[in-house]
Design a protein around this motif. Structure first.
Motif, PDB file in Angstrom:
ATOM      1  N   GLY A  54       4.180  52.517  -2.969  1.00 12.56           N
ATOM      2  CA  GLY A  54       4.986  51.331  -3.212  1.00 12.56           C
ATOM      3  C   GLY A  54       6.440  51.635  -3.490  1.00 12.56           C
ATOM      4  O   GLY A  54       7.301  50.772  -3.331  1.00 12.56           O
ATOM      5  N   THR A  55       6.729  52.860  -3.887  1.00 14.10           N
ATOM      6  CA  THR A  55       8.110  53.232  -4.180  1.00 14.10           C
ATOM      7  C   THR A  55       8.788  53.872  -2.980  1.00 14.10           C
ATOM      8  O   THR A  55       9.979  54.140  -3.031  1.00 14.10           O
ATOM      9  N   ARG A  56       8.049  54.129  -1.918  1.00 13.14           N
ATOM     10  CA  ARG A  56       8.598  54.769  -0.731  1.00 13.14           C
ATOM     11  C   ARG A  56       9.249  53.724   0.164  1.00 13.14           C
ATOM     12  O   ARG A  56       8.681  52.675   0.415  1.00 13.14           O
ATOM     13  N   VAL A  57      10.386  54.031   0.672  1.00  8.46           N
ATOM     14  CA  VAL A  57      11.080  53.129   1.581  1.00  8.46           C
ATOM     15  C   VAL A  57      10.675  53.510   3.005  1.00  8.46           C
ATOM     16  O   VAL A  57      10.698  54.674   3.372  1.00  8.46           O
ATOM     17  N   GLY A  58      10.266  52.504   3.782  1.00  9.75           N
ATOM     18  CA  GLY A  58       9.941  52.755   5.177  1.00  9.75           C
ATOM     19  C   GLY A  58       8.537  53.272   5.414  1.00  9.75           C
ATOM     20  O   GLY A  58       8.265  53.834   6.458  1.00  9.75           O
ATOM     21  N   THR A  59       7.631  53.098   4.472  1.00 10.16           N
ATOM     22  CA  THR A  59       6.268  53.542   4.700  1.00 10.16           C
ATOM     23  C   THR A  59       5.550  52.568   5.614  1.00 10.16           C
ATOM     24  O   THR A  59       6.017  51.474   5.872  1.00 10.16           O
ATOM     25  N   GLU A  60       4.387  52.943   6.078  1.00  9.96           N
ATOM     26  CA  GLU A  60       3.621  52.088   6.976  1.00  9.96           C
ATOM     27  C   GLU A  60       2.748  51.090   6.226  1.00  9.96           C
ATOM     28  O   GLU A  60       1.930  50.424   6.826  1.00  9.96           O
ATOM     29  N   TYR A  61       2.900  50.967   4.915  1.00  3.59           N
ATOM     30  CA  TYR A  61       2.054  50.094   4.129  1.00  3.59           C
ATOM     31  C   TYR A  61       2.824  48.847   3.715  1.00  3.59           C
ATOM     32  O   TYR A  61       3.408  48.803   2.651  1.00  3.59           O
ATOM     33  N   PRO A  62       2.841  47.830   4.558  1.00  4.71           N
ATOM     34  CA  PRO A  62       3.587  46.626   4.201  1.00  4.71           C
ATOM     35  C   PRO A  62       2.917  45.868   3.067  1.00  4.71           C
ATOM     36  O   PRO A  62       1.704  45.785   3.000  1.00  4.71           O
ATOM     37  N   VAL A  63       3.713  45.341   2.170  1.00  2.99           N
ATOM     38  CA  VAL A  63       3.200  44.586   1.034  1.00  2.99           C
ATOM     39  C   VAL A  63       2.555  43.295   1.512  1.00  2.99           C
ATOM     40  O   VAL A  63       1.560  42.839   0.968  1.00  2.99           O
ATOM     41  N   SER A  64       3.061  42.703   2.565  1.00  2.00           N
ATOM     42  CA  SER A  64       2.601  41.392   2.992  1.00  2.00           C
ATOM     43  C   SER A  64       1.365  41.432   3.879  1.00  2.00           C
ATOM     44  O   SER A  64       0.991  40.415   4.436  1.00  2.00           O
ATOM     45  N   SER A  65       0.700  42.571   4.036  1.00  2.00           N
ATOM     46  CA  SER A  65      -0.452  42.625   4.929  1.00  2.00           C
ATOM     47  C   SER A  65      -1.648  41.860   4.378  1.00  2.00           C
ATOM     48  O   SER A  65      -2.546  41.501   5.126  1.00  2.00           O
ATOM     49  N   TRP A  66      -1.690  41.607   3.080  1.00  2.00           N
ATOM     50  CA  TRP A  66      -2.772  40.829   2.473  1.00  2.00           C
ATOM     51  C   TRP A  66      -2.145  39.690   1.689  1.00  2.00           C
ATOM     52  O   TRP A  66      -1.204  39.901   0.925  1.00  2.00           O
ATOM     53  N   PRO A  67      -2.668  38.485   1.850  1.00  2.00           N
ATOM     54  CA  PRO A  67      -2.070  37.332   1.169  1.00  2.00           C
ATOM     55  C   PRO A  67      -2.505  37.212  -0.285  1.00  2.00           C
ATOM     56  O   PRO A  67      -3.016  36.208  -0.719  1.00  2.00           O
ATOM     57  N   VAL A  68      -2.342  38.269  -1.040  1.00  3.69           N
ATOM     58  CA  VAL A  68      -2.748  38.303  -2.437  1.00  3.69           C
ATOM     59  C   VAL A  68      -1.549  38.753  -3.256  1.00  3.69           C
ATOM     60  O   VAL A  68      -0.895  39.732  -2.902  1.00  3.69           O
ATOM     61  N   PRO A  69      -1.225  38.061  -4.341  1.00  6.39           N
ATOM     62  CA  PRO A  69      -0.078  38.484  -5.150  1.00  6.39           C
ATOM     63  C   PRO A  69      -0.331  39.847  -5.783  1.00  6.39           C
ATOM     64  O   PRO A  69      -1.450  40.159  -6.175  1.00  6.39           O
ATOM     65  N   MET A  70       0.698  40.658  -5.841  1.00  2.49           N
ATOM     66  CA  MET A  70       0.576  41.979  -6.439  1.00  2.49           C
ATOM     67  C   MET A  70       0.614  41.882  -7.953  1.00  2.49           C
ATOM     68  O   MET A  70       1.359  41.097  -8.509  1.00  2.49           O
ATOM     69  N   ALA A  71      -0.211  42.683  -8.589  1.00  2.61           N
ATOM     70  CA  ALA A  71      -0.216  42.750 -10.048  1.00  2.61           C
ATOM     71  C   ALA A  71       0.911  43.662 -10.501  1.00  2.61           C
ATOM     72  O   ALA A  71       1.292  44.587  -9.813  1.00  2.61           O
ATOM     73  N   SER A  72       1.432  43.397 -11.668  1.00  2.00           N
ATOM     74  CA  SER A  72       2.461  44.276 -12.201  1.00  2.00           C
ATOM     75  C   SER A  72       1.934  44.931 -13.470  1.00  2.00           C
ATOM     76  O   SER A  72       1.119  44.378 -14.182  1.00  2.00           O
ATOM     77  N   SER A  73       2.408  46.123 -13.714  1.00  2.45           N
ATOM     78  CA  SER A  73       1.953  46.880 -14.861  1.00  2.45           C
ATOM     79  C   SER A  73       3.109  47.705 -15.399  1.00  2.45           C
ATOM     80  O   SER A  73       3.939  48.198 -14.647  1.00  2.45           O
ATOM     81  N   ASP A  74       3.144  47.866 -16.705  1.00  2.35           N
ATOM     82  CA  ASP A  74       4.191  48.685 -17.311  1.00  2.35           C
ATOM     83  C   ASP A  74       3.847  50.162 -17.252  1.00  2.35           C
ATOM     84  O   ASP A  74       4.728  50.999 -17.182  1.00  2.35           O
ATOM     85  N   ILE A  75       2.570  50.480 -17.305  1.00  9.25           N
ATOM     86  CA  ILE A  75       2.126  51.873 -17.295  1.00  9.25           C
ATOM     87  C   ILE A  75       1.501  52.148 -15.936  1.00  9.25           C
ATOM     88  O   ILE A  75       0.434  51.642 -15.623  1.00  9.25           O
ATOM     89  N   ARG A  76       2.207  52.922 -15.139  1.00  9.39           N
ATOM     90  CA  ARG A  76       1.734  53.201 -13.789  1.00  9.39           C
ATOM     91  C   ARG A  76       1.574  54.698 -13.602  1.00  9.39           C
ATOM     92  O   ARG A  76       2.550  55.440 -13.719  1.00  9.39           O
ATOM     93  N   PRO A  77       0.358  55.142 -13.292  1.00  7.85           N
ATOM     94  CA  PRO A  77       0.199  56.572 -13.032  1.00  7.85           C
ATOM     95  C   PRO A  77       0.939  56.958 -11.762  1.00  7.85           C
ATOM     96  O   PRO A  77       0.983  56.188 -10.802  1.00  7.85           O
ATOM     97  N   MET A  78       1.541  58.109 -11.754  1.00  6.21           N
ATOM     98  CA  MET A  78       2.278  58.593 -10.590  1.00  6.21           C
ATOM     99  C   MET A  78       1.836  60.023 -10.288  1.00  6.21           C
ATOM    100  O   MET A  78       1.360  60.728 -11.175  1.00  6.21           O
ATOM    101  N   LEU A  79       2.001  60.424  -9.057  1.00  4.94           N
ATOM    102  CA  LEU A  79       1.696  61.778  -8.614  1.00  4.94           C
ATOM    103  C   LEU A  79       2.978  62.444  -8.135  1.00  4.94           C
ATOM    104  O   LEU A  79       3.870  61.759  -7.624  1.00  4.94           O
ATOM    105  N   PRO A  80       3.040  63.764  -8.261  1.00  2.00           N
ATOM    106  CA  PRO A  80       4.170  64.454  -7.627  1.00  2.00           C
ATOM    107  C   PRO A  80       4.080  64.264  -6.110  1.00  2.00           C
ATOM    108  O   PRO A  80       2.996  64.044  -5.563  1.00  2.00           O
ATOM    109  N   ASP A  81       5.192  64.364  -5.426  1.00  2.00           N
ATOM    110  CA  ASP A  81       5.219  64.108  -3.990  1.00  2.00           C
ATOM    111  C   ASP A  81       4.209  64.945  -3.208  1.00  2.00           C
ATOM    112  O   ASP A  81       3.543  64.429  -2.317  1.00  2.00           O
ATOM    113  N   ASN A  82       4.072  66.230  -3.540  1.00  2.00           N
ATOM    114  CA  ASN A  82       3.153  67.078  -2.769  1.00  2.00           C
ATOM    115  C   ASN A  82       1.702  66.632  -2.930  1.00  2.00           C
ATOM    116  O   ASN A  82       0.925  66.651  -1.971  1.00  2.00           O
TER     117      ASN A  82
END
Length: 113
Positions: free
Chosen positions: A16-44
């Protein structure tokens, strides 16, 4: 399975933080949930998961769509089921099968390095 679910959740946040990825947000007509604590992975690590998800697309396109909608789009199994015209149990089963496939692929990528 806990580890791959955590990694997929973190991958969804990473994608979701990548610009230009192949995963469009609008592919499913469901509102996205928001969260303050989001697990993240290193790029590799996220790229390993991303490759595994991409391989799933060739193996099982519906499983791929469900994984992207669930982890990237933050849609529930019930919402995905409504969209597909299927019961949420069917979606949950496909999601579990897809998670297992991705876990195997990520392990295979890790062993090669």
């Amino acid at each position: 399975m806990k580890e791959i679910r955590y990694r997929l959740t973190a991958w969804g946040n990473w994608a979701g933080t990548r610009v230009g990825t192949e995963y469009p947000v609008s592919s499913w007509p469901v509102p996205m949930a928001s969260s303050d604590i989001r697990p993240m992975l290193p790029d590799n690590e996220a790229e390993k998961v991303d490759r595994a998800v991409a391989r799933l697309k060739h193996f099982d396109s519906l499983g791929y769509e469900i994984v992207v909608a669930y982890y990237r789009g933050k849609a529930s199994c019930r919402a995905i089921g409504r969209h597909l015209g299927r019961k949420h149990d069917y979606v949950s089963a496909l999601l579990s099968r897809s998670e297992a496939y991705i876990a195997g692929q990520v392990d295979a990528f890790s062993e090669r390095i």
